[in-house]
Design a protein around this motif. Sequence first.
Motif, short mmCIF file in Angstrom:
data_model
loop_
_atom_site.label_atom_id
_atom_site.label_comp_id
_atom_site.label_asym_id
_atom_site.label_seq_id
_atom_site.Cartn_x
_atom_site.Cartn_y
_atom_site.Cartn_z
N TRP A 116 -99.40 -6.04 7.14
CA TRP A 116 -99.34 -4.62 6.85
C TRP A 116 -99.82 -3.83 8.06
CZ3 TRP A 116 -97.47 -2.57 2.29
CH2 TRP A 116 -97.21 -3.50 1.28
N ILE A 117 -99.26 -2.64 8.23
CA ILE A 117 -99.66 -1.74 9.31
C ILE A 117 -99.98 -0.38 8.71
CG2 ILE A 117 -98.38 -2.89 11.16
CD1 ILE A 117 -96.14 -0.78 10.77
N THR A 118 -100.81 0.38 9.41
CA THR A 118 -101.13 1.74 9.02
C THR A 118 -100.62 2.68 10.09
OG1 THR A 118 -103.11 1.05 7.83
CG2 THR A 118 -103.02 3.35 8.51
N LEU A 119 -99.92 3.72 9.66
CA LEU A 119 -99.46 4.77 10.58
C LEU A 119 -100.49 5.88 10.55
CD1 LEU A 119 -95.68 4.99 9.61
CD2 LEU A 119 -96.83 3.35 11.11
N LEU A 177 -94.80 0.39 0.41
CA LEU A 177 -95.40 1.55 1.05
C LEU A 177 -96.57 2.05 0.21
CD1 LEU A 177 -93.78 4.64 2.56
CD2 LEU A 177 -95.05 4.95 0.47
N LEU A 178 -97.64 2.42 0.89
CA LEU A 178 -98.81 3.03 0.25
C LEU A 178 -99.15 4.30 1.01
CD1 LEU A 178 -101.40 3.03 -1.58
CD2 LEU A 178 -102.47 1.65 0.22
N LEU A 179 -99.29 5.39 0.28
CA LEU A 179 -99.75 6.65 0.87
C LEU A 179 -101.16 6.86 0.38
CD1 LEU A 179 -96.58 8.86 0.26
CD2 LEU A 179 -97.14 7.47 2.26
N THR A 180 -102.10 6.98 1.30
CA THR A 180 -103.51 7.07 0.95
C THR A 180 -104.21 8.03 1.90
OG1 THR A 180 -105.49 5.76 0.46
CG2 THR A 180 -104.19 5.09 2.38
N GLU A 181 -105.47 8.28 1.64
CA GLU A 181 -106.32 9.04 2.54
C GLU A 181 -107.54 8.21 2.88
OE1 GLU A 181 -107.49 12.98 1.44
OE2 GLU A 181 -105.43 13.64 1.13
N VAL A 182 -107.94 8.24 4.12
CA VAL A 182 -109.15 7.57 4.57
C VAL A 182 -110.03 8.64 5.20
CG1 VAL A 182 -110.10 5.76 6.04
CG2 VAL A 182 -107.83 5.45 5.00
N HIS A 183 -111.18 8.88 4.59
CA HIS A 183 -112.10 9.92 5.04
C HIS A 183 -111.38 11.26 5.18
CE1 HIS A 183 -114.93 6.71 5.64
NE2 HIS A 183 -114.13 6.12 6.50
N GLY A 184 -110.52 11.56 4.19
CA GLY A 184 -109.80 12.83 4.15
C GLY A 184 -108.58 12.91 5.05
N VAL A 185 -108.25 11.83 5.75
CA VAL A 185 -107.09 11.82 6.65
C VAL A 185 -105.93 11.08 5.98
CG1 VAL A 185 -106.22 11.12 8.91
CG2 VAL A 185 -108.60 11.86 8.67
N PRO A 186 -104.79 11.77 5.72
CA PRO A 186 -103.64 11.11 5.11
C PRO A 186 -103.06 10.04 6.04
CG PRO A 186 -103.45 13.49 4.96
CD PRO A 186 -104.57 13.20 5.90
N LYS A 187 -102.74 8.88 5.45
CA LYS A 187 -102.19 7.76 6.22
C LYS A 187 -101.06 7.12 5.44
CE LYS A 187 -106.54 7.06 8.48
NZ LYS A 187 -106.83 6.58 9.77
N VAL A 188 -100.23 6.35 6.16
CA VAL A 188 -99.12 5.62 5.57
C VAL A 188 -99.33 4.14 5.89
CG1 VAL A 188 -96.62 5.25 5.65
CG2 VAL A 188 -97.54 7.57 5.84
N ILE A 233 -92.61 12.61 5.16
CA ILE A 233 -91.44 11.93 5.74
C ILE A 233 -91.31 10.53 5.15
CG2 ILE A 233 -90.52 10.92 7.87
CD1 ILE A 233 -91.81 13.41 9.31
N ALA A 234 -92.42 9.80 5.09
CA ALA A 234 -92.40 8.43 4.56
C ALA A 234 -91.99 8.43 3.08
CB ALA A 234 -93.75 7.78 4.75
N ARG A 235 -92.55 9.34 2.30
CA ARG A 235 -92.22 9.42 0.87
C ARG A 235 -90.75 9.76 0.68
NH1 ARG A 235 -95.26 13.19 -0.19
NH2 ARG A 235 -97.11 12.05 -0.89
N ALA A 236 -90.27 10.74 1.41
CA ALA A 236 -88.86 11.14 1.29
C ALA A 236 -87.93 9.99 1.62
CB ALA A 236 -88.57 12.35 2.19
N ARG A 237 -88.25 9.25 2.68
CA ARG A 237 -87.39 8.11 3.03
C ARG A 237 -87.43 7.04 1.94
NH1 ARG A 237 -82.80 6.22 4.10
NH2 ARG A 237 -82.78 4.21 5.17
N ASP A 265 -104.24 9.38 -7.03
CA ASP A 265 -104.48 9.71 -5.62
C ASP A 265 -103.72 8.83 -4.65
OD1 ASP A 265 -106.22 11.71 -6.43
OD2 ASP A 265 -107.98 10.41 -6.30
N TYR A 266 -103.01 7.83 -5.15
CA TYR A 266 -102.32 6.87 -4.29
C TYR A 266 -100.86 6.77 -4.70
CZ TYR A 266 -107.13 5.43 -3.45
OH TYR A 266 -108.46 5.42 -3.15
N ASP A 267 -99.96 7.18 -3.81
CA ASP A 267 -98.53 6.98 -4.06
C ASP A 267 -98.15 5.61 -3.52
OD1 ASP A 267 -98.40 9.55 -5.03
OD2 ASP A 267 -97.14 10.33 -3.42
N VAL A 268 -97.49 4.82 -4.36
CA VAL A 268 -97.04 3.49 -3.98
C VAL A 268 -95.55 3.41 -4.20
CG1 VAL A 268 -97.20 1.02 -4.51
CG2 VAL A 268 -99.26 2.44 -4.56
#
Length: 138
Positions: free
Chosen positions: A82-85, A41-52, A9-13, A29-32
């Motif tokens: 910055w905030i993380t969703l 916007l940064l799309l990442t994974e923390v311990h295998g969990v996708p975050k925005v 959703i975040a990437r599409a927006r 591994d990181y979409d910016v």
Amino acid sequence: MDGITLQDIARARAEELPAAAITHPFGPDYDVAKVLGKMFLLLTEVHGVPKVVLKAEPHDAEALRSIHADITPGYHMNKRHWITLEPDGSLDEEFVRELVTDSYLLVVEGLPRAQRPVEPASFLAAESAPDGGDASQA
């Protein structure tokens, strides 16, 4: 919503926003998402969990974190700006889209006027116009 859906959703927006582009400055591994070279916007994974991770005004970031358990300080970013969703919380699609748009507009406001792809003050009104175009025609 799960982490993949949250990121989708975040990437599409981000991809819908004028002059925005998805880049990979930190590796594949990181979409910016950037607007004219500035990250929002940064799309990442923390311990295998996708975050925005999104940019936010400090007072807005603080308020969002106090209201929503699934909004935390920006992962590996300045915690004031910055905030993380987090996935699997109470965030819905429209709210995620709104937060991405707010992050984008915050960065656009920092650009020189001549380089701005949109005028932040009128962008949301233009988007919500019935024809999706100029709000003055609504």
